[in-house]
Design an enzyme around this catalytic site. Structure first.
Site, PDB file in Angstrom:
ATOM      1  N   ASP A  72     -14.771  -5.828   1.291  1.00  0.00           N
ATOM      2  CA  ASP A  72     -14.414  -7.028   2.070  1.00  0.00           C
ATOM      3  C   ASP A  72     -14.689  -6.852   3.560  1.00  0.00           C
ATOM      4  O   ASP A  72     -14.508  -7.780   4.341  1.00  0.00           O
ATOM      5  CB  ASP A  72     -12.965  -7.476   1.816  1.00  0.00           C
ATOM      6  N   ARG A  73     -15.159  -5.652   3.967  1.00  0.00           N
ATOM      7  CA  ARG A  73     -15.508  -5.439   5.381  1.00  0.00           C
ATOM      8  C   ARG A  73     -16.941  -4.928   5.484  1.00  0.00           C
ATOM      9  O   ARG A  73     -17.363  -4.076   4.709  1.00  0.00           O
ATOM     10  CB  ARG A  73     -14.550  -4.442   6.032  1.00  0.00           C
TER      11      ARG A  73
ATOM     12  N   ARG B 132       0.825  -1.198   0.000  1.00  0.00           N
ATOM     13  CA  ARG B 132       0.000   0.000   0.000  1.00  0.00           C
ATOM     14  C   ARG B 132       0.863   1.252   0.000  1.00  0.00           C
ATOM     15  O   ARG B 132       1.908   1.275   0.651  1.00  0.00           O
ATOM     16  CB  ARG B 132      -0.893   0.002   1.246  1.00  0.00           C
TER      17      ARG B 132
ATOM     18  N   SER C  41      -8.394  -0.138  -0.275  1.00  0.00           N
ATOM     19  CA  SER C  41      -9.214  -0.545   0.865  1.00  0.00           C
ATOM     20  C   SER C  41      -9.949   0.656   1.468  1.00  0.00           C
ATOM     21  O   SER C  41     -10.662   1.354   0.768  1.00  0.00           O
ATOM     22  CB  SER C  41      -8.327  -1.252   1.900  1.00  0.00           C
ATOM     23  N   HIS C  42      -9.736   0.929   2.763  1.00  0.00           N
ATOM     24  CA  HIS C  42     -10.451   2.030   3.420  1.00  0.00           C
ATOM     25  C   HIS C  42      -9.549   3.259   3.587  1.00  0.00           C
ATOM     26  O   HIS C  42      -9.913   4.185   4.302  1.00  0.00           O
ATOM     27  CB  HIS C  42     -10.950   1.576   4.794  1.00  0.00           C
TER      28      HIS C  42
ATOM     29  N   HIS D 201     -14.067  -7.649   8.947  1.00  0.00           N
ATOM     30  CA  HIS D 201     -13.778  -8.789   8.069  1.00  0.00           C
ATOM     31  C   HIS D 201     -14.502 -10.008   8.664  1.00  0.00           C
ATOM     32  O   HIS D 201     -14.304 -10.340   9.827  1.00  0.00           O
ATOM     33  CB  HIS D 201     -12.273  -9.109   8.047  1.00  0.00           C
TER      34      HIS D 201
ATOM     35  N   ASP E   2     -17.051  -1.283   3.159  1.00  0.00           N
ATOM     36  CA  ASP E   2     -15.877  -0.430   3.001  1.00  0.00           C
ATOM     37  C   ASP E   2     -15.594  -0.243   1.511  1.00  0.00           C
ATOM     38  O   ASP E   2     -16.349  -0.710   0.657  1.00  0.00           O
ATOM     39  CB  ASP E   2     -14.677  -1.001   3.766  1.00  0.00           C
TER      40      ASP E   2
ATOM     41  N   ASP F  92     -13.628  -1.475  -0.693  1.00  0.00           N
ATOM     42  CA  ASP F  92     -13.453  -2.584  -1.634  1.00  0.00           C
ATOM     43  C   ASP F  92     -14.320  -3.793  -1.309  1.00  0.00           C
ATOM     44  O   ASP F  92     -14.137  -4.863  -1.872  1.00  0.00           O
ATOM     45  CB  ASP F  92     -11.973  -2.985  -1.752  1.00  0.00           C
TER      46      ASP F  92
ATOM     47  N   LYS G  10      -3.879  -6.461  -2.931  1.00  0.00           N
ATOM     48  CA  LYS G  10      -4.143  -7.622  -2.072  1.00  0.00           C
ATOM     49  C   LYS G  10      -3.986  -8.865  -2.944  1.00  0.00           C
ATOM     50  O   LYS G  10      -4.493  -8.891  -4.065  1.00  0.00           O
ATOM     51  CB  LYS G  10      -5.551  -7.556  -1.479  1.00  0.00           C
TER      52      LYS G  10
END
Length: 471
Positions: free
Chosen positions: A248-249, A16, A105-106, A331, A244, A246, A115
């Site tokens: 995944d959360r 990242r 992501s966030h 997650h 979030d 992307d 990822k």
């Protein structure tokens, strides 16, 4: 050709950085070359590539594909979508041996990252450091890979709907749910999913916009749930779900606008799953409430406390055969009739299913939970060179002299201390130069005593709890 990464970019769970400052196309190309070389050496040859809705994602995707093909891997481009759709592309296709999602992501809009999954397992820690050493040495295979595009959105949504298998659709006709995609990459998949779900569904911010004009897409920050709370209250919906950036959360609120935190969601999922899978191991991270571990035991399951970090949890699930795991960060991992990766859209479907099977509304399930007093996750700056050393010092002191009233000292990930008042946690972040603290008690006085113990231990290591910093 060789490539040197910025020192801040190769992290514990992913890669990242800040676009134009620490991350750019040359980095993406080097990641592609190293990943493809590793995959070919392990006997694989085809990689699925997806990307999120950030402004910089198409540029990075282009360079990543160049790198993968230049080292001889074939590429399946699945296009823009949530991270779990990329995971699905890797897990469900026989001919695909690895996957890379470009996502920030966030993080704020000027960040981006990668990822990765490698032959069905998470790619993290030492794997990511290997990308750095291979790139620095130019230790890359050469070749010419092919590129194809696959539209898997429809197939992915079909798979999500299987989370309602065995539930009478008529029982869900009166269901009314609010959803907030936060202008993240899950928007189009959410629209396709909601169109197929029984009941009535109200959607917010499904248009993908990498500038996140409405609110920051991190559903674990309560302020980001304000629009969803307003929607649920205004339309008198049963509950609300948020994602979030992307996908995944997951974040959730009940019909009264109360937040259902990550460990509380896991309580609901565990209760549902343990009806048919007694003795199953349910994993949660060290930040989760004692109420969750107690609830898993009461429902006939085996609670297991493990290290924070989606890659670490996924690895532990494989090792223990656990069908369900989760983290405070939202997650949630279902290996029960699913693939074991973190998918917030699937978690949303399973929340509908759990409520239906348990015969209780989400609001009732949330209301049945014990009222615990918790601090938010406190994150404060500690120099990178001190953060792990300080935790080791606290652990050593408590091993020698736990002090009055200490019932247990757990060193799974940092230090988690249980007393008659509740518990407190100190751990070093794997991704930032911060220490993380959290405490939970039944009473305000108990919480104050736990916080005093945290501060005492920090002081003994020459530190103090400074102002809390963001992720």
């Amino acid at each position: 050709m060789k490539h040197q990464f910025d020192s801040t970019v190769l992290r514990e769970y992913d890669i990242r950085g800040i676009i134009g400052e620490t991350l750019g196309p040359d980095d993406a190309r080097a990641i592609g070359r190293s990943f493809a070389t590793l995959l070919r050496r392990a006997g694989g040859s085809k990689v699925a590539v997806g990307y999120d809705g950030r402004v910089s994602s198409p540029m990075l995707e282009h360079a990543l594909v160049e790198g993968l093909t230049a080292s001889g891997c074939d590429v399946v481009r699945v296009g823009m979508g949530p991270t779990p759709m990329l995971y699905y592309a890797e897990a469900s296709a026989e001919d695909v041996h690895g996957g890379i999602q470009i996502t920030g992501s966030h993080n704020p809009a000027n960040y981006n990252g990668f990822k990765m999954v490698f032959q069905g397992r998470p790619f993290f820690g030492e794997d990511i450091q290997t990308i750095g050493t291979m790139s620095a040495a130019g230790d890359w295979s050469d070749g010419t890979g092919d590129v194809e595009s696959r539209d898997i959105l429809g197939e992915y949504v079909e798979r999500l709907l299987e989370g309602l298998a065995g539930i009478d659709a008529d029982a869900l006709v009166s269901l009314r749910v609010g959803w907030d995609a936060g202008n993240g990459a899950a928007g189009p998949a959410l629209e396709a999913l909601a169109a197929r779900l029984p009941g009535e569904h109200h959607l917010l911010y499904t248009e993908v916009d990498g500038n996140f004009p409405n609110h920051h897409p991190d559903p674990t920050v309560e302020a980001n749930l304000a629009d969803l709370k307003a929607l649920v209250a205004d339309k008198q919906l049963d509950f609300g779900v948020a994602f979030d950036g992307d996908g995944d959360r997951i974040g959730a609120i009940d019909g009264e606008g109360r937040v259902i935190w990550g460990d509380q969601l896991l309580m609901i999922y565990a209760e549902d799953l343990l009806r048919t899978r007694k003795d199953a191991t349910i994993i949660a991270d060290v930040k989760a409430s004692r109420a969750l571990f107690d609830h898993v035991s009461a429902c006939g399951g085996k609670p297991l406390m493990w290290k924070t970090g989606h890659s670490l949890i996924k690895s532990k699930m494989k090792e223990t055969g656990s069908p369900l795991a989760g983290e405070m960060s939202g997650h949630v991992f279902f290996a029960d009739t699913y693939y074991g990766f973190d998918d917030a859209l699937y978690a949303g479907v399973r929340l509908i299913a759990a409520s239906a099977r348990l015969g209780k509304s989400v609001t009732q399930l949330r209301g049945d939970m014990p009222d615990m007093l918790n601090t938010p996750e406190m994150r404060f700056q500690v120099d990178e060179s001190r953060k792990f050393a300080a935790i080791d010092e606290v652990s050593a002191r408590l091993a020698d002299n736990p002090g009055p009233g200490v019932e247990d000292v757990n060193a799974t990930d940092g230090v988690r201390v249980t007393t008659a008042d509740g518990w407190w946690l100190l751990r070093a972040s794997n991704t930032q130069d911060v220490l993380v603290a959290r405490a939970e008690s039944d009473t305000k006085d108990g919480l104050d005593r736990l916080m005093a113990q945290i501060d005492e231990q920090l002081a003994l290591s020459g530190l103090e709890r400074g102002e809390s910093v963001g992720h």
